[in-house]
Design a protein around this motif. Structure first.
Motif, mmCIF file in Angstrom:
data_model
loop_
_atom_site.group_PDB
_atom_site.id
_atom_site.type_symbol
_atom_site.label_atom_id
_atom_site.label_comp_id
_atom_site.label_asym_id
_atom_site.label_seq_id
_atom_site.Cartn_x
_atom_site.Cartn_y
_atom_site.Cartn_z
ATOM 1 N N LEU A 23 0.838 -1.193 0.000
ATOM 2 C CA LEU A 23 0.000 0.000 0.000
ATOM 3 C C LEU A 23 0.878 1.250 0.000
ATOM 4 N N ASN A 24 0.310 2.352 -0.476
ATOM 5 C CA ASN A 24 1.039 3.623 -0.463
ATOM 6 C C ASN A 24 0.060 4.753 -0.199
ATOM 7 N N PRO A 25 0.548 5.912 0.240
ATOM 8 C CA PRO A 25 -0.356 7.003 0.643
ATOM 9 C C PRO A 25 -1.121 7.652 -0.495
ATOM 10 N N ASP A 26 -0.823 7.297 -1.746
ATOM 11 C CA ASP A 26 -1.546 7.888 -2.875
ATOM 12 C C ASP A 26 -2.764 7.059 -3.287
ATOM 13 N N LEU A 27 -2.948 5.876 -2.699
ATOM 14 C CA LEU A 27 -4.125 5.064 -3.016
ATOM 15 C C LEU A 27 -5.387 5.729 -2.465
ATOM 16 N N PRO A 28 -6.517 5.569 -3.154
ATOM 17 C CA PRO A 28 -7.767 6.159 -2.642
ATOM 18 C C PRO A 28 -8.073 5.740 -1.207
ATOM 19 N N SER A 29 -7.802 4.488 -0.855
ATOM 20 C CA SER A 29 -8.092 4.025 0.512
ATOM 21 C C SER A 29 -7.269 4.784 1.536
ATOM 22 N N MET A 30 -6.008 4.986 1.248
ATOM 23 C CA MET A 30 -5.127 5.643 2.212
ATOM 24 C C MET A 30 -5.262 7.163 2.195
ATOM 25 N N ARG A 31 -6.043 7.670 1.261
ATOM 26 C CA ARG A 31 -6.324 9.108 1.227
ATOM 27 C C ARG A 31 -7.597 9.444 2.004
ATOM 28 N N CYS A 32 -8.228 8.430 2.572
ATOM 29 C CA CYS A 32 -9.407 8.680 3.400
ATOM 30 C C CYS A 32 -9.013 9.560 4.580
ATOM 31 N N VAL A 33 -9.927 10.422 4.987
ATOM 32 C CA VAL A 33 -9.629 11.356 6.067
ATOM 33 C C VAL A 33 -9.217 10.583 7.314
ATOM 34 N N GLY A 34 -8.192 11.056 7.970
ATOM 35 C CA GLY A 34 -7.649 10.395 9.149
ATOM 36 C C GLY A 34 -6.499 9.486 8.781
ATOM 37 N N TYR A 35 -6.705 8.585 7.831
ATOM 38 C CA TYR A 35 -5.651 7.670 7.401
ATOM 39 C C TYR A 35 -4.509 8.429 6.737
ATOM 40 N N ARG A 36 -4.851 9.386 5.928
ATOM 41 C CA ARG A 36 -3.819 10.169 5.245
ATOM 42 C C ARG A 36 -2.940 10.891 6.263
ATOM 43 N N GLN A 37 -3.562 11.518 7.267
ATOM 44 C CA GLN A 37 -2.810 12.255 8.269
ATOM 45 C C GLN A 37 -1.996 11.311 9.149
ATOM 46 N N ALA A 38 -2.579 10.154 9.486
ATOM 47 C CA ALA A 38 -1.856 9.200 10.328
ATOM 48 C C ALA A 38 -0.652 8.629 9.592
ATOM 49 N N TRP A 39 -0.846 8.266 8.324
ATOM 50 C CA TRP A 39 0.257 7.723 7.523
ATOM 51 C C TRP A 39 1.383 8.741 7.427
ATOM 52 N N GLU A 40 1.023 9.978 7.083
ATOM 53 C CA GLU A 40 2.028 11.041 6.949
ATOM 54 C C GLU A 40 2.729 11.282 8.283
ATOM 55 N N GLY A 41 1.954 11.281 9.374
ATOM 56 C CA GLY A 41 2.534 11.530 10.676
ATOM 57 C C GLY A 41 3.475 10.426 11.125
ATOM 58 N N LEU A 42 3.113 9.181 10.845
ATOM 59 C CA LEU A 42 3.987 8.066 11.208
ATOM 60 C C LEU A 42 5.278 8.111 10.406
ATOM 61 N N ASP A 43 5.180 8.484 9.118
ATOM 62 C CA ASP A 43 6.379 8.604 8.284
ATOM 63 C C ASP A 43 7.290 9.720 8.785
ATOM 64 N N ALA A 44 6.670 10.828 9.213
ATOM 65 C CA ALA A 44 7.442 12.011 9.609
ATOM 66 C C ALA A 44 7.840 12.004 11.082
ATOM 67 N N GLY A 45 7.313 11.039 11.837
ATOM 68 C CA GLY A 45 7.644 10.984 13.257
ATOM 69 C C GLY A 45 6.949 12.040 14.100
ATOM 70 N N TRP A 46 5.761 12.463 13.664
ATOM 71 C CA TRP A 46 5.018 13.445 14.460
ATOM 72 C C TRP A 46 4.610 12.829 15.796
ATOM 73 N N PRO A 47 4.513 13.649 16.830
ATOM 74 C CA PRO A 47 3.915 13.159 18.075
ATOM 75 C C PRO A 47 2.428 12.885 17.869
ATOM 76 N N GLU A 48 1.871 12.023 18.709
ATOM 77 C CA GLU A 48 0.462 11.670 18.564
ATOM 78 C C GLU A 48 -0.444 12.902 18.628
ATOM 79 N N ALA A 49 -0.061 13.876 19.437
ATOM 80 C CA ALA A 49 -0.875 15.086 19.579
ATOM 81 C C ALA A 49 -1.005 15.816 18.249
ATOM 82 N N GLU A 50 0.061 15.809 17.437
ATOM 83 C CA GLU A 50 0.001 16.493 16.139
ATOM 84 C C GLU A 50 -0.837 15.703 15.149
ATOM 85 N N ILE A 51 -0.702 14.375 15.166
ATOM 86 C CA ILE A 51 -1.550 13.543 14.303
ATOM 87 C C ILE A 51 -3.013 13.779 14.661
ATOM 88 N N ARG A 52 -3.293 13.824 15.958
ATOM 89 C CA ARG A 52 -4.667 14.071 16.412
ATOM 90 C C ARG A 52 -5.158 15.427 15.900
#
Length: 326
Positions: A250-279
């Motif tokens: 899977l990759n972040p450009d797929l329609p499934s992974m572009r669903c709201v919430g999933y896109r931000q979580a995927w990006e945040g996990l890749d970038a190492g954001w704290p949970e508060a920022e993902i939230r």
């Protein structure tokens, strides 16, 4: 909650094709649909057709606020868990599937309930879709390269120049739909909105009343969105996204992974954001989605509006159904 009026006799209820219950995310559609389905048991029962572009995907349960096992068992549901996240699903495919399901459910003597917030799906079913050309990989690549150079907000501005109607309903960062609209324009010289407009002339002859749950107080909806996101985080949403990432296909450009919430979580996990920022980013994106959904709803003049934040919202939904000219 006060007791609603008795529903109309089954013979009259059969004159409608289905009932749609729509509204922005977190507005209480599932609860309303289940209450209505229970009330319709005296008229042969009901089955729910999901009108949601995220619920079709298996393994995406927490972040989509998918109905619980108990809720799924209480009423037959359709178009939930039908696809792998690697697959895509279009509004045209939904319209075809929903048409078949409505006829099948009606043939069983039950009432189909169309429930969800993916307004393009509902629009495709109610108004029909014209023969929009299939994706052109070469044109899509060109648009993607242009977007990498200019950024998607600039591509949104370009779309505003050539197709202001479509651009008005899309967020500047909605790369998938902006890219598709520009692809149609580049390939055909016609706007995506013009295809949708011409489709109305060939719209199916449905009798589907639309009940829309819309909050009178936007702050109420914002609070519900935040509460839901916090609940999803507590239920292990980030672990769910980690499992999806770990699949490797899977990759972040797929329609499934572009669903709201999933896109931000995927990006945040890749970038190492704290949970508060993902939230924070997830809640903001969900609010933006709700805003777009409400804009769509307000373009449907025939809808029957129920204040989602009213204490007796469920009773109002049942009364709206009872008052329909069936």
């Amino acid at each position: 909650m006060s007791t609603p009026h008795a529903m109309r006799p089954p013979t009259q209820a059969q004159t409608i094709d289905a009932i749609a219950i729509v509204g922005p995310t977190a507005s209480g559609k599932t609860a309303a649909a289940l209450a209505l389905a229970q009330t319709l048991q005296a008229q042969g029962g009901a089955e729910i057709i999901s009108v949601d572009s995220a619920l079709v995907y298996r393994g995406m349960d927490i972040g989509t606020a998918k109905p619980t096992r108990e809720e799924l068992a209480a009423v037959p549901h359709h178009l939930i868990d039908t696809l792998d996240p690697l697959q895509s699903y279009s509004a045209a495919e939904f319209a075809k599937d929903a048409t078949r399901l409505i006829r099948d459910i009606r043939a069983r003597g039950k009432t189909p309930l169309l429930v969800g917030g993916t307004m393009l799906y509902l629009k495709a079913l109610l108004e029909g879709l014209n023969d929009i050309p299939a994706a052109d990989p070469e044109v899509r690549t060109q648009i993607q390269q242009q977007a990498e150079s200019l950024g998607w907000p600039a591509m949104h501005a370009l779309l505003t120049q050539v197709d202001p109607i479509t651009a008005a309903r899309l967020a500047p960062g909605d790369s998938q739909r902006i890219g598709r609209a520009l692809e149609v324009w580049t390939s055909t010289g016609q706007t995506l909105s013009s295809f949708h407009q011409s489709a109305k002339a060939h719209a199916p002859d449905w009798h589907i009343p639309v009940i829309s749950l819309e909050p009178a107080d936007r702050a109420w909806l914002h609070q519900r969105i935040a509460q839901r996101f916090d609940q999803m985080m507590a239920q292990g949403f980030l672990d769910e996204v980690k499992r999806l990432k770990a699949r490797g296909d899977l990759n972040p450009d797929l329609p499934s992974m572009r669903c709201v919430g999933y896109r931000q979580a995927w990006e945040g996990l890749d970038a190492g954001w704290p949970e508060a920022e993902i939230r924070e980013r997830g809640i903001f994106a969900t609010r933006q989605l709700a805003k777009r959904q409400i804009t769509w709803l307000r373009s449907m003049p025939g809808r029957l509006v129920v204040a989602a934040d009213a204490p007796d919202a469920l009773t109002q939904v049942l009364q709206k159904v009872n008052e329909l000219p069936l």
